[in-house]
Write a protein that holds these residues in place. Structure first.
Motif, PDB file in Angstrom:
ATOM      1  N   ARG A  62      52.641  58.816  48.883  1.00 55.01           N
ATOM      2  CA  ARG A  62      52.620  57.381  49.187  1.00 55.01           C
ATOM      3  C   ARG A  62      53.777  56.986  50.093  1.00 55.01           C
ATOM      4  NH1 ARG A  62      50.291  55.187  43.435  1.00 55.01           N
ATOM      5  NH2 ARG A  62      48.282  56.178  43.769  1.00 55.01           N
ATOM      6  N   LEU A  67      53.107  53.529  52.074  1.00 55.79           N
ATOM      7  CA  LEU A  67      52.699  52.593  51.029  1.00 55.79           C
ATOM      8  C   LEU A  67      53.814  52.343  50.031  1.00 55.79           C
ATOM      9  CD1 LEU A  67      49.107  53.957  50.477  1.00 55.79           C
ATOM     10  CD2 LEU A  67      49.763  51.866  51.636  1.00 55.79           C
ATOM     11  N   TYR A  82      54.649  56.927  59.623  1.00 53.08           N
ATOM     12  CA  TYR A  82      53.221  56.616  59.516  1.00 53.08           C
ATOM     13  C   TYR A  82      52.928  55.158  59.863  1.00 53.08           C
ATOM     14  CZ  TYR A  82      48.563  56.225  57.462  1.00 53.08           C
ATOM     15  OH  TYR A  82      47.232  55.992  57.273  1.00 53.08           O
ATOM     16  N   ALA A 100      40.195  54.703  43.565  1.00 53.16           N
ATOM     17  CA  ALA A 100      40.558  53.403  44.120  1.00 53.16           C
ATOM     18  C   ALA A 100      39.499  52.942  45.121  1.00 53.16           C
ATOM     19  CB  ALA A 100      41.929  53.478  44.779  1.00 53.16           C
TER      20      ALA A 100
ATOM     21  N   GLN B  99      40.818  46.259  42.226  1.00 51.11           N
ATOM     22  CA  GLN B  99      39.960  47.402  42.507  1.00 51.11           C
ATOM     23  C   GLN B  99      40.729  48.488  43.263  1.00 51.11           C
ATOM     24  OE1 GLN B  99      36.704  47.593  41.571  1.00 51.11           O
ATOM     25  NE2 GLN B  99      36.532  45.555  40.720  1.00 51.11           N
ATOM     26  N   ARG B 100      41.950  48.235  43.572  1.00 49.13           N
ATOM     27  CA  ARG B 100      42.898  49.179  44.179  1.00 49.13           C
ATOM     28  C   ARG B 100      42.484  49.628  45.583  1.00 49.13           C
ATOM     29  NH1 ARG B 100      43.342  53.762  40.825  1.00 49.13           N
ATOM     30  NH2 ARG B 100      45.225  54.244  41.938  1.00 49.13           N
ATOM     31  N   THR B 101      41.663  48.806  46.254  1.00 42.82           N
ATOM     32  CA  THR B 101      41.318  49.150  47.625  1.00 42.82           C
ATOM     33  C   THR B 101      42.493  48.909  48.576  1.00 42.82           C
ATOM     34  OG1 THR B 101      40.305  46.974  47.745  1.00 42.82           O
ATOM     35  CG2 THR B 101      38.826  48.835  47.476  1.00 42.82           C
ATOM     36  N   ALA B 102      43.574  48.278  48.062  1.00 38.24           N
ATOM     37  CA  ALA B 102      44.773  48.096  48.890  1.00 38.24           C
ATOM     38  C   ALA B 102      45.269  49.446  49.403  1.00 38.24           C
ATOM     39  CB  ALA B 102      45.873  47.398  48.081  1.00 38.24           C
ATOM     40  N   LEU B 103      45.059  50.494  48.609  1.00 41.42           N
ATOM     41  CA  LEU B 103      45.447  51.847  49.034  1.00 41.42           C
ATOM     42  C   LEU B 103      44.776  52.219  50.350  1.00 41.42           C
ATOM     43  CD1 LEU B 103      45.325  54.176  45.886  1.00 41.42           C
ATOM     44  CD2 LEU B 103      47.290  53.759  47.344  1.00 41.42           C
ATOM     45  N   ILE B 104      43.505  51.849  50.491  1.00 48.03           N
ATOM     46  CA  ILE B 104      42.760  52.178  51.708  1.00 48.03           C
ATOM     47  C   ILE B 104      43.123  51.182  52.815  1.00 48.03           C
ATOM     48  CG2 ILE B 104      40.463  52.348  52.732  1.00 48.03           C
ATOM     49  CD1 ILE B 104      39.496  53.009  49.794  1.00 48.03           C
ATOM     50  N   PHE B 106      45.758  49.269  53.355  1.00 47.07           N
ATOM     51  CA  PHE B 106      47.089  49.362  53.957  1.00 47.07           C
ATOM     52  C   PHE B 106      47.374  50.742  54.535  1.00 47.07           C
ATOM     53  CE2 PHE B 106      48.024  45.717  50.952  1.00 47.07           C
ATOM     54  CZ  PHE B 106      47.933  44.769  51.954  1.00 47.07           C
ATOM     55  N   ALA B 107      46.562  51.748  54.163  1.00 45.73           N
ATOM     56  CA  ALA B 107      46.694  53.039  54.849  1.00 45.73           C
ATOM     57  C   ALA B 107      46.087  52.920  56.250  1.00 45.73           C
ATOM     58  CB  ALA B 107      46.014  54.143  54.047  1.00 45.73           C
ATOM     59  N   PRO B 110      48.836  49.497  58.339  1.00 43.54           N
ATOM     60  CA  PRO B 110      50.135  49.417  57.651  1.00 43.54           C
ATOM     61  C   PRO B 110      50.816  48.062  57.808  1.00 43.54           C
ATOM     62  CG  PRO B 110      49.975  51.442  58.944  1.00 43.54           C
ATOM     63  CD  PRO B 110      48.819  50.575  59.336  1.00 43.54           C
ATOM     64  N   ARG B 112      51.162  44.840  56.875  1.00 40.78           N
ATOM     65  CA  ARG B 112      50.581  44.047  55.779  1.00 40.78           C
ATOM     66  C   ARG B 112      50.498  42.569  56.150  1.00 40.78           C
ATOM     67  NH1 ARG B 112      53.581  46.835  50.566  1.00 40.78           N
ATOM     68  NH2 ARG B 112      53.366  48.984  51.307  1.00 40.78           N
ATOM     69  N   ARG B 256      54.301  42.104  51.042  1.00 40.23           N
ATOM     70  CA  ARG B 256      55.043  42.954  51.980  1.00 40.23           C
ATOM     71  C   ARG B 256      55.921  43.974  51.276  1.00 40.23           C
ATOM     72  NH1 ARG B 256      55.976  42.088  57.370  1.00 40.23           N
ATOM     73  NH2 ARG B 256      58.077  42.871  57.059  1.00 40.23           N
ATOM     74  N   ARG B 257      56.472  43.589  50.134  1.00 39.74           N
ATOM     75  CA  ARG B 257      57.405  44.509  49.503  1.00 39.74           C
ATOM     76  C   ARG B 257      56.807  45.281  48.318  1.00 39.74           C
ATOM     77  NH1 ARG B 257      59.900  42.553  45.048  1.00 39.74           N
ATOM     78  NH2 ARG B 257      61.796  43.771  45.356  1.00 39.74           N
ATOM     79  N   GLU B 259      54.913  47.897  45.974  1.00 41.66           N
ATOM     80  CA  GLU B 259      54.533  49.306  45.979  1.00 41.66           C
ATOM     81  C   GLU B 259      53.020  49.339  45.804  1.00 41.66           C
ATOM     82  OE1 GLU B 259      56.591  52.239  45.685  1.00 41.66           O
ATOM     83  OE2 GLU B 259      58.296  50.997  46.256  1.00 41.66           O
ATOM     84  N   ILE B 260      52.329  50.039  46.708  1.00 43.74           N
ATOM     85  CA  ILE B 260      50.872  50.086  46.588  1.00 43.74           C
ATOM     86  C   ILE B 260      50.505  51.285  45.717  1.00 43.74           C
ATOM     87  CG2 ILE B 260      48.706  50.030  47.866  1.00 43.74           C
ATOM     88  CD1 ILE B 260      50.534  47.793  48.667  1.00 43.74           C
ATOM     89  N   ARG B 261      49.843  51.028  44.617  1.00 44.33           N
ATOM     90  CA  ARG B 261      49.477  52.111  43.700  1.00 44.33           C
ATOM     91  C   ARG B 261      47.979  52.286  43.644  1.00 44.33           C
ATOM     92  NH1 ARG B 261      54.092  52.470  40.533  1.00 44.33           N
ATOM     93  NH2 ARG B 261      55.457  50.772  41.094  1.00 44.33           N
TER      94      ARG B 261
END
Lengths: 328, 261
Positions: A62, A67, A82, A100, B99-104, B106-107, B110, B112, B256-257, B259-261
């Motif tokens: 991450r 992230l 990244y 996710a 639903q944790r799509t933030a992982l996708i 923000f990948a 980036p 935000r 912005r700050r 942690e994306i889990r």
């Protein structure tokens, strides 16, 4: 003196590192979950990032993908952080957690959204679904109805949407059946053989052992070993077997060599075969086998390196002591 | 063989289009798509439409003629939108976390702040569309009812502008609450409970005169009730500062700050 295996492959200046981590450190809630992690991945290779659950693999990945902010160190993909890649999906395929996904969204739609975000022709979506083995009825289902294995396939498809050069995959084999793992192995091998760079994590060595070229083993947030698969295998020492175990241990002890007994009655010694042969000759022991350790394999290494903080050799010689005691 | 049949085609290739940063228009289109392509989002918007249509049918059949004017119809038609569009705004943000799509998300993007800006833009577009649907439904119901009273079709142009402001800011208040709390259920509860708590506290503390400048009900409902006076505009402004701009800023800072889990 026993020769230490080389732990780190010297960087080849001819090859640009596609992924580079330098001293990455992360503290969460007063605990250091990732400490000074450094390694690099080169084009055409598959790097396995191995460690038990909670070792810091996910946190590291991450930080690598922007992230999570590292407390120290830095990471770069394709030569820059990244988050500074203008359209990262077109260069780097990322799968951080197959679970996710929005459960109420159809599988095909999840891919279509990613394609639209990064400006990829939506016509790529259907062939990709076919490639990862999600048929039309599966693609129409809501992700909530997917098994973990199907979510992994969808996640791998999502990572491939942007036609990337680099893949960063966190536990991609999780939830896949043996056939699925073989499929993924072939897909990623093919990707690397075409010049792509793959970094994937796993907590199960068996899942990735046949796929990876390089290994980075992490435990307790720190890198315990890194190198090519062959180098790490060669670090296993010398295997020796004798007609008389007690006499062998005594002879090795006299020569100042530590030995650890394997479950099938052999001993692994951190020394050259010649040294062991001389010790056996001095002790008058008949050897029935003497050679480079292969059978112990990565599994032994992985187990030893990730078994908590105690260095592996410290715990291992205990049976030798007991045997030596019995002789006296 | 087309490109699409070769999903693993690797370099070499041209870098220009590949390395183009996704524009705000494209990201807004993606966020709009996300509001309708999930089961929850689809049914929420469908419900707003169905309730509005039902209300208009009932109004056309049952209401007194003096309530069947365009303004009367519009007052009722905007109710479902006023209540439910903020939830659309909340889900636009919180579903990425729940639903944790933030992982996708923000990948892939980036930046935000850009994603948040796209969500604000998408929420505004959906709200403007909803306002026009309300207006259309009210007009059709008025025509069908044909009450035959004086001023049936009277609607000052300013009212249309105020309607647009009301729906857009209402949805953005939802976006803001979602961003501050980053969880659907607490954000929805807060959206309805905090303004009530505000009123109660103001009454108990005897500061209603001051609290009225930031009461989301009395501050914003004049937008739907008639052409607004200067004081009413000022009150709406201070109310939006407290309920929309401040939480939007806090939410952006949190996103912005995080942690994306």
């Amino acid at each position: 003196m026993a020769r230490r295996p080389r732990r780190r492959r010297p960087a080849n200046p001819m090859l640009d590192a596609m992924i580079e981590l330098e001293g990455l450190t992360k503290r969460l809630g007063g605990r250091t979950v990732v400490e000074d992690v450094s390694f690099r991945c080169e084009p055409g290779t598959v790097t396995g990032f191995l460690g038990p659950n909670g070792a810091g693999k996910t946190t590291t990945l991450r930080m690598l993908t922007g992230l999570s902010r590292p407390d120290a160190g830095h990471a770069a993909v394709l030569g820059r952080p990244y988050a500074e890649l203008p359209n990262p999906g077109r260069r780097v395929g990322v799968l951080l957690d197959a679970a996710a996904q929005h459960g109420g969204r159809r599988g095909r739609e999840a891919l279509a959204i990613s394609a639209q975000t990064m400006g990829v022709d939506p016509a790529r979506v259907d062939p990709l679904l076919t490639l990862v083995g999600l048929d039309r009825s599966a693609a129409r289902k809501r992700v909530r109805q997917y098994s973990l294995g199907m979510r992994q396939r969808l996640g791998i498809a999502q990572a491939l949407v942007g036609d990337p050069q680099v893949l960063i995959l966190d536990e991609p084999a999780n939830g896949l059946d043996p056939e699925g793992i073989r499929w993924m192995r072939e897909l990623l091998r093919d990707f690397a053989d075409r010049g792509g760079t793959v970094l994937l994590s796993s907590h199960l060595l068996a899942e990735v052992e046949l796929l990876v070229d390089h290994l980075v083993i992490i435990a307790g947030g720190r890198v315990r070993a890194a190198g090519t698969r062959e180098e790490l295998l060669a670090g296993g020492g010398t295997v020796v077997r004798a007609t008389d175990e007690v006499a062998l241990v005594a002879a090795l002890g006299d020569a100042g060599l530590d030995a650890r007994r394997t479950p099938d009655g052999e001993f692994v010694v951190d020394a050259e075969p010649e040294e062991i042969g001389r010790a056996a000759l001095d002790g008058g022991v008949v050897l029935t086998r003497l050679g480079e350790s292969q059978g112990a394999g990565l599994e032994q290494l992985f187990f030893e390196l990730t078994r908590g903080d105690a260095p592996a050799p410290a715990a291992a010689p205990r049976p030798t002591d007991d045997l030596a005691e019995a002789i006296r | 063989m087309t490109d699409a049949t070769l999903p693993l085609r690797l370099l070499p290739r041209a870098g220009a289009d590949v390395d183009a940063r996704p524009g705000l228009a494209r990201l807004t289109a993606v966020e709009l798509r996300k509001t309708v392509d999930t089961r929850a989002g689809f049914w929420l918007l469908t419900a707003i439409g169905l309730i509005t249509v039902t209300a208009m049918v009932l109004m056309a059949i049952l209401a007194e003629p003096e309530d069947q004017t365009l303004r009367g119809m519009l007052e009722v038609a905007t109710l479902p939108t006023a209540v439910l569009m903020p939830i659309v705004g909340i889900l636009l943000v919180t579903s990425e976390w729940g639903q944790r799509t933030a992982l996708i998300t923000f990948a892939l993007v980036p930046g935000r702040t850009r994603v948040f800006a796209a969500k604000i833009a998408a929420a505004s577009v959906v709200s403007i569309a909803a306002a026009w649907v309300c207006l259309g439904a009210a007009a059709i119901a008025t025509a069908a009812a044909a009450p035959g009273v004086a001023g049936t079709w009277d609607l000052p142009a300013a009212m249309i502008g105020q309607l647009l402001i009301y729906t857009v800011t209402g949805t953005l208040i939802g976006v803001a609450f979602g961003a501050v709390l980053l969880a659907s259920a607490p954000a929805i509860v807060a959206l309805f409970a905090v303004p009530i708590a505000w009123g109660v506290i103001a009454a108990v503390a005897g500061i209603e005169d001051i609290a009225r400048w930031a009461d989301s009900d009395t501050g914003l409902s004049p937008l739907l009730e008639g052409t607004m006076s200067g004081v009413e505009w000022a009150r709406a402004g201070t109310t939006l500062l407290v309920w929309m701009l401040l939480p939007l800023a806090v939410g952006l800072w949190r996103i912005r700050r995080a942690e994306i889990r």
